[in-house]
Enzyme design. Structure first.
Site, PDB file in Angstrom:
ATOM      1  N   THR A 121      60.597  34.165  22.589  1.00  0.00           N
ATOM      2  CA  THR A 121      61.154  33.360  23.672  1.00  0.00           C
ATOM      3  C   THR A 121      60.441  32.016  23.705  1.00  0.00           C
ATOM      4  O   THR A 121      59.234  31.947  23.935  1.00  0.00           O
ATOM      5  CB  THR A 121      60.977  34.080  25.015  1.00  0.00           C
ATOM      6  OG1 THR A 121      61.615  35.359  24.946  1.00  0.00           O
ATOM      7  CG2 THR A 121      61.588  33.281  26.146  1.00  0.00           C
ATOM      8  N   GLU A 154      65.808  37.841  21.845  1.00  0.00           N
ATOM      9  CA  GLU A 154      65.912  39.289  22.076  1.00  0.00           C
ATOM     10  C   GLU A 154      66.244  39.547  23.540  1.00  0.00           C
ATOM     11  O   GLU A 154      65.870  38.770  24.427  1.00  0.00           O
ATOM     12  CB  GLU A 154      64.609  39.997  21.680  1.00  0.00           C
ATOM     13  CG  GLU A 154      63.343  39.438  22.305  1.00  0.00           C
ATOM     14  CD  GLU A 154      63.057  39.991  23.689  1.00  0.00           C
ATOM     15  OE1 GLU A 154      63.645  41.030  24.036  1.00  0.00           O
ATOM     16  OE2 GLU A 154      62.270  39.379  24.413  1.00  0.00           O
ATOM     17  N   LEU A 156      65.689  42.886  25.006  1.00  0.00           N
ATOM     18  CA  LEU A 156      65.238  44.273  25.024  1.00  0.00           C
ATOM     19  C   LEU A 156      64.641  44.611  26.386  1.00  0.00           C
ATOM     20  O   LEU A 156      63.824  43.868  26.908  1.00  0.00           O
ATOM     21  CB  LEU A 156      64.179  44.504  23.945  1.00  0.00           C
ATOM     22  CG  LEU A 156      64.565  44.125  22.508  1.00  0.00           C
ATOM     23  CD1 LEU A 156      63.370  44.337  21.579  1.00  0.00           C
ATOM     24  CD2 LEU A 156      65.769  44.919  22.041  1.00  0.00           C
ATOM     25  N   TYR A 257      68.037  46.542  43.706  1.00  0.00           N
ATOM     26  CA  TYR A 257      67.228  47.528  44.410  1.00  0.00           C
ATOM     27  C   TYR A 257      66.005  46.833  45.004  1.00  0.00           C
ATOM     28  O   TYR A 257      65.261  46.151  44.300  1.00  0.00           O
ATOM     29  CB  TYR A 257      66.774  48.632  43.460  1.00  0.00           C
ATOM     30  CG  TYR A 257      67.882  49.560  43.030  1.00  0.00           C
ATOM     31  CD1 TYR A 257      68.087  50.772  43.678  1.00  0.00           C
ATOM     32  CD2 TYR A 257      68.738  49.218  41.993  1.00  0.00           C
ATOM     33  CE1 TYR A 257      69.099  51.627  43.294  1.00  0.00           C
ATOM     34  CE2 TYR A 257      69.769  50.062  41.598  1.00  0.00           C
ATOM     35  CZ  TYR A 257      69.947  51.263  42.255  1.00  0.00           C
ATOM     36  OH  TYR A 257      70.968  52.106  41.878  1.00  0.00           O
ATOM     37  N   GLY A 259      62.257  46.501  46.427  1.00  0.00           N
ATOM     38  CA  GLY A 259      61.027  47.156  45.992  1.00  0.00           C
ATOM     39  C   GLY A 259      59.823  46.273  46.239  1.00  0.00           C
ATOM     40  O   GLY A 259      59.864  45.344  47.056  1.00  0.00           O
ATOM     41  N   GLY A 263      57.376  42.696  37.633  1.00  0.00           N
ATOM     42  CA  GLY A 263      56.225  42.338  36.806  1.00  0.00           C
ATOM     43  C   GLY A 263      56.638  42.349  35.361  1.00  0.00           C
ATOM     44  O   GLY A 263      57.790  42.083  35.021  1.00  0.00           O
ATOM     45  N   CYS A 266      57.911  39.514  30.717  1.00  0.00           N
ATOM     46  CA  CYS A 266      59.006  38.558  30.572  1.00  0.00           C
ATOM     47  C   CYS A 266      59.343  37.795  31.842  1.00  0.00           C
ATOM     48  O   CYS A 266      59.278  36.566  31.865  1.00  0.00           O
ATOM     49  CB  CYS A 266      60.253  39.288  30.060  1.00  0.00           C
ATOM     50  SG  CYS A 266      60.095  39.934  28.386  1.00  0.00           S
ATOM     51  N   LYS A 269      56.657  35.282  33.313  1.00  0.00           N
ATOM     52  CA  LYS A 269      56.366  34.232  32.334  1.00  0.00           C
ATOM     53  C   LYS A 269      57.571  33.318  32.119  1.00  0.00           C
ATOM     54  O   LYS A 269      57.444  32.085  32.075  1.00  0.00           O
ATOM     55  CB  LYS A 269      55.960  34.882  31.009  1.00  0.00           C
ATOM     56  CG  LYS A 269      55.805  33.929  29.842  1.00  0.00           C
ATOM     57  CD  LYS A 269      55.332  34.663  28.596  1.00  0.00           C
ATOM     58  CE  LYS A 269      56.376  35.580  28.005  1.00  0.00           C
ATOM     59  NZ  LYS A 269      57.505  34.849  27.373  1.00  0.00           N
TER      60      LYS A 269
END
Length: 440
Positions: A121, A154, A156, A257, A259, A263, A266, A269
């Site tokens: 990235t 990516e 992922l 959701y 919460g 964290g 990805c 940052k």
């Protein structure tokens, strides 16, 4: 095809293993000798479901080779993926030192015309800077090797990375010419046999796409957490609100959701990097700045609930903490809410008994050493609740979803649960528990 992947971190290792599963010869290169030796012996530096089996199988077939010798890899390949880390610098920008170090290594060792693909990235415009950097070194070395550059971000999800890689919902390719597009389409064709999922664009747009995707998801999370806080002060129930808005197809249920904050490696940052990119170009991104601000504050919400219930002096109290990873399915604790929650509880005088099925060792490395004496790490979830004054759930691992409530009531000093992911039904209050949730 023969492929080199530079970097054996999360993205590089998953990408290399999945390429090898499709019959490609893959060289995974890293400068960390200890890590490479471990990988050769099927000792992985990260936890990701099914990745260990995939790495072992591909190595046994000879399709996946781990090495510190980049020249060995480049001599055998003509497609090179850069998949090194781009950590956040002090000013919030992406640190590109590893990117340009990899580019230098490529330029100094490449012997054939090749396609260099940036998987990491990176900020908009990095691809062209990498191309120019490599070409400058090639010229200095009097080399006639020619390279093409491409961007292939990516997408992922940790905990689901193998599935995401083998069955992507889209493959984004940024390139400058049709030949590069066709090369990467050929490489990815086994992954998208059922549907044409290629999204082809220019390199800068491809680089931006990755940041915008993560920023959008982070925005949904922070938005819903802010809604949860509004629900709490007005008496509404965010769980019911979520059902009411999620049924709208334009919104959907994913990432809404409430919460205790996001964290991982990805979202924090990449949101910061996109903010920095905008500011560098003279634009102040107000929404993104608030997304990060809301998330930072959200990590303290559970602590506030605890101190509202027990008082600000938690001396003499012990809290069981279930879940340390930033999300289930991973051992990653980077920017995890657990780091903030546990450290603040200890600052208030509390002791902690913590359990996580995968992330304990990473958590020990990540939290400030001064807190470790106040934390007992337990081998099971029920050991954590023994003689604890309340249970605090931070990470929604599946093993926490339907606990033995009789055992909880028997072993906790007080039947109190602070549910940081809203996974418990309010009906457990009928079992005699005090239940504190986010926005309910």
């Amino acid at each position: 095809m023969n492929i080199t992947v530079i970097g054996t971190g999360y993205v590089g290792l998953v990408t290399g293993a999945c390429f090898s599963k499709m019959g490609n010869m893959v060289y995974c290169v890293d400068i960390d000798e200890k890590k490479i030796e471990g990988l050769k012996n099927n000792i992985l530096p990260i936890f990701e479901p099914n990745l260990d089996t995939l790495v072992k199988t591909s190595q046994e077939k000879g399709d996946l080779i781990f090495t510190t010798d980049i020249k060995e890899a480049l001599d055998e390949t003509n497609i090179v993926f850069i998949a090194v880390g781009t950590p956040m610098a002090e000013d919030g920008s992406a640190n590109l030192d590893y990117i340009f170090s990899a580019a230098s290594d490529i330029a100094n060792n490449i012997t054939r015309d090749s396609l260099v693909v940036i998987k990491s990235t990176v900020p908009v415009g990095t691809g062209f800077k990498v191309r120019d950097h490599i070409n400058r070194i090639l010229k200095e070395n009097n080399s006639d090797v020619k390279i093409d550059i491409a961007s292939n971000p990516e997408f992922l999800k940790e905990g689901h990375a193998i599935e995401d890689c083998l069955h992507p919902d889209r493959v984004v390719i940024g390139a400058e010419n049709d030949e590069v597009f066709e090369t990467l389409k050929d490489l990815y064709s086994p992954f998208v046999l059922n549907h044409d999922r290629f999204v082809m664009m220019d390199i800068k747009s491809s680089e931006m796409t990755k940041y915008v995707a993560n920023a959008m998801l982070a925005t949904k999370i922070s938005f819903m957490n802010e809604v949860a806080n509004i629900c709490e002060v007005t008496g509404a129930n965010v769980q019911k609100v979520r059902l009411g808005i999620g049924s709208d197809k334009r919104i959907g249920y994913n990432f809404i959701y409430a919460g205790c904050g996001y964290g991982g490696s990805c979202f924090p940052k990449d949101v910061q990097a996109l903010i920095n990119t905008a500011q560098t170009h003279g634009y102040e991104p107000k929404i993104l700045s608030n997304v990060e601000s809301v998330n930072k504050k959200q990590k303290t919400v559970l602590v506030k609930k605890v101190t509202d219930r027990f008082g600000t002096d938690l001396s003499g109290l012990t809290f069981a903490v279930w879940g340390l990873a930033f999300k289930p399915g991973t051992d990653d604790v980077r920017e995890a809410p657990s780091l903030v929650i546990v450290s603040q509880l200890i600052d208030h005088g509390a002791k902690i008994k913590a359990y996580d099925s995968q992330a304990t060792e990473e958590f020990k490395k990540a939290i400030d050493d001064k807190y470790l004496d106040s934390i007992e790490f337990t081998p099971t979830r029920y050991k954590a609740i023994d003689d604890s004054d309340a249970l605090i759930l931070i990470t929604e691992w599946k093993e926490f979803r339907n606990p033995d409530y009789d055992k909880l009531a028997e072993n906790l000093n007080q039947s109190i649960i602070f549910d940081g992911r809203n996974i418990y039904d309010k009906k457990i209050e009928n079992k005699g528990f005090e239940l504190y949730q986010i926005g309910c």
